[in-house]
Design a protein around this motif. Structure first.
Motif, mmCIF file in Angstrom:
data_model
loop_
_atom_site.group_PDB
_atom_site.id
_atom_site.type_symbol
_atom_site.label_atom_id
_atom_site.label_comp_id
_atom_site.label_asym_id
_atom_site.label_seq_id
_atom_site.Cartn_x
_atom_site.Cartn_y
_atom_site.Cartn_z
ATOM 1 N N GLY A 78 18.688 0.303 -0.742
ATOM 2 C CA GLY A 78 17.856 -0.312 0.208
ATOM 3 C C GLY A 78 18.414 -1.527 0.529
ATOM 4 O O GLY A 78 18.957 -2.155 -0.331
ATOM 5 N N TYR B 196 11.473 -2.228 2.713
ATOM 6 C CA TYR B 196 12.915 -2.414 3.063
ATOM 7 C C TYR B 196 13.164 -2.377 4.500
ATOM 8 O O TYR B 196 12.538 -1.889 5.320
ATOM 9 C CB TYR B 196 13.622 -1.384 2.253
ATOM 10 N N LYS C 244 20.024 7.212 1.835
ATOM 11 C CA LYS C 244 19.903 8.189 0.931
ATOM 12 C C LYS C 244 21.187 8.717 0.668
ATOM 13 O O LYS C 244 22.009 8.968 1.292
ATOM 14 C CB LYS C 244 19.164 9.604 1.423
ATOM 15 N N TYR D 261 19.496 -3.173 -2.957
ATOM 16 C CA TYR D 261 18.885 -2.637 -4.134
ATOM 17 C C TYR D 261 19.103 -1.165 -4.048
ATOM 18 O O TYR D 261 19.549 -0.530 -3.155
ATOM 19 C CB TYR D 261 16.989 -2.536 -3.849
ATOM 20 N N ASP D 262 19.034 -0.823 -5.539
ATOM 21 C CA ASP D 262 19.130 0.598 -5.804
ATOM 22 C C ASP D 262 17.749 1.006 -5.857
ATOM 23 O O ASP D 262 16.830 0.541 -6.501
ATOM 24 C CB ASP D 262 19.645 0.897 -7.165
ATOM 25 N N VAL D 263 17.530 2.375 -4.973
ATOM 26 C CA VAL D 263 16.224 2.821 -4.907
ATOM 27 C C VAL D 263 16.011 4.313 -5.745
ATOM 28 O O VAL D 263 16.906 4.958 -5.351
ATOM 29 C CB VAL D 263 15.872 3.192 -3.417
ATOM 30 N N TYR D 264 15.401 4.438 -6.518
ATOM 31 C CA TYR D 264 15.252 5.780 -7.440
ATOM 32 C C TYR D 264 13.710 6.126 -7.328
ATOM 33 O O TYR D 264 12.649 5.492 -7.345
ATOM 34 C CB TYR D 264 15.493 5.483 -8.966
ATOM 35 N N ARG D 265 13.551 7.220 -7.111
ATOM 36 C CA ARG D 265 12.293 7.957 -7.108
ATOM 37 C C ARG D 265 12.338 9.193 -7.980
ATOM 38 O O ARG D 265 13.203 10.097 -7.801
ATOM 39 C CB ARG D 265 11.794 8.378 -5.757
ATOM 40 N N GLU E 5 17.649 9.201 -5.265
ATOM 41 C CA GLU E 5 18.384 8.192 -5.267
ATOM 42 C C GLU E 5 19.122 7.592 -3.941
ATOM 43 O O GLU E 5 19.556 8.318 -3.062
ATOM 44 C CB GLU E 5 19.688 8.592 -6.114
ATOM 45 N N VAL F 244 16.932 2.025 4.536
ATOM 46 C CA VAL F 244 17.397 2.901 3.224
ATOM 47 C C VAL F 244 18.256 3.927 3.536
ATOM 48 O O VAL F 244 17.919 4.613 4.595
ATOM 49 C CB VAL F 244 16.078 3.210 2.598
ATOM 50 N N ILE G 176 8.438 4.876 -0.179
ATOM 51 C CA ILE G 176 9.740 3.853 -0.119
ATOM 52 C C ILE G 176 9.238 3.048 1.006
ATOM 53 O O ILE G 176 9.568 3.212 2.149
ATOM 54 C CB ILE G 176 11.068 4.308 0.131
#
Length: 342
Positions: free
Chosen positions: A155, A257, A262, A174-178, A152, A260, A254
């Motif tokens: 970005g 962007y 973390k 942006y919210d970044v999820y993996r 999580e 980013v 990712i």
């Protein structure tokens, strides 16, 4: 139980031959396919002791080893022997990569390697002070692993543009999820407390297409050790070993962007399978300037690892050459720009 291989033809000693991959007799030339040897050689259960005494069946001499040794040579007649009772049950390797480089080839390769040392002393480069070259099988665990990664982060995309007399900067968040499922196949970790972990890591990679089902004749004529750490004890180390790969893989997914950050990352790694294997290593002991230098060579690929001595004179000459070259380049640039040489 002391396993000793005698030639059925002439009665002389037999040992593993790295060139043919067979159990070979140096006297009459007989060669036997190792895959045809029975596992019946391994019968007894080993009990932990600080040292153990065996009797050489070749000359009758007493062979004394520490409790880590699984293959050695009789110090009296030189016969290669395998300590079969230290290769039973959970101490029995599942796989082995046999030596593909002979002792003579290892010596020649090491001499060639020494001559390529640009900053090593001239006396070292001659490679004429090799004290000993020992072939040994080092215990490793190879792991098949699964890493489940939940990432999580936050970005940013930043865009700058001009409209009329004004310069605008647009920032989008942006919210970044993996959610990633990674599999790692055959990750090696050495299991001997005597061997330097850093050196063993640098000897990689080994080519697993040469993995053979373990048979004791592969050890004949070489030294070998049993593992000091089981796969559970080494699991934290193998997780640490793959951590940089996991991080780089997550970062590679990712993109696009400006930056980013973390926020949270959870990595759960599980051991799917672990196999006890023996890998071939040539240990080279070299005397130079009243000191013994130790080097390791991958017995399959020939890769050499170690820290050779450095010549202060060569280092000074090398840096002096760089400084002189830089000075000349600066003067040439100055001439090109101003037409004046200092």
């Amino acid at each position: 139980m002391l396993i000793h291989y005698k030639c059925p033809n002439c009665g002389d000693d037999m040992a593993f031959d790295s060139e043919s991959g067979a159990l070979s007799c140096s006297s009459c030339g007989r060669q036997d396919n190792i895959e045809q040897f029975s596992d019946d050689y391994i019968k007894n259960v080993f009990t932990e002791e600080d040292a153990k005494e065996y009797h050489c069946e070749n000359c009758g001499a007493v062979v004394i080893t520490d409790n880590d040794t699984t293959a050695t040579s009789c110090s009296f007649c030189g016969a290669g022997v395998v300590l079969g009772d230290r290769l039973t049950g959970k101490l029995a390797p599942g796989k082995v990569i046999p030596f593909t480089i002979s002792k003579d080839q290892a010596r020649a390769a090491f001499k060639k390697w020494c001559k390529n040392g640009r900053l090593t002393p001239k006396g070292f480069m001659t490679a004429d002070r090799i004290k000993n070259i020992t072939g040994m099988y080092v215990p490793f665990w190879i792991y098949d692993l699964n890493s489940k990664v939940k990432y999580e982060g936050a970005g940013k995309k930043v865009r700058t543009y001009t409209r009329g007399d004004y310069i605008y900067t647009e920032t989008k968040h942006y919210d970044v999820y993996r959610d990633i499922d990674l599999y790692h196949v055959r990750v090696p970790v050495d299991a001997s407390e005597k061997m330097n972990d850093e050196i063993m890591d640098k000897l990689e990679p080994y080519h697993y297409n040469d993995l053979k089902t373990f048979k004791t004749p592969y050890l004949a004529g070489y030294l070998a050790e049993k593992y000091n750490y089981d796969d559970n004890e080494l699991f934290p180390r193998v997780k640490s070993k793959i951590s940089s790969f996991v991080d780089s893989y997550v970062r590679s997914t990712i993109t696009g962007y400006s930056s980013v950050t973390k926020k949270h990352e959870q990595i759960n790694t599980n051991n799917l399978n672990s196999t006890y294997v023996l890998f071939p290593v040539w240990m080279v002991y070299y005397d130079y300037d009243r000191q013994e230098h130790t080097f390791a060579m991958n017995g399959q690929t020939g890769k050499i690892v170690g820290k050779p001595p450095i010549s202060p004179k060569k280092v000074a000459t090398w840096f002096g050459g760089i400084a002189a070259s830089s000075f000349i380049i600066i003067k040439l640039l100055a001439f090109i720009v101003s037409g004046v040489i200092w």
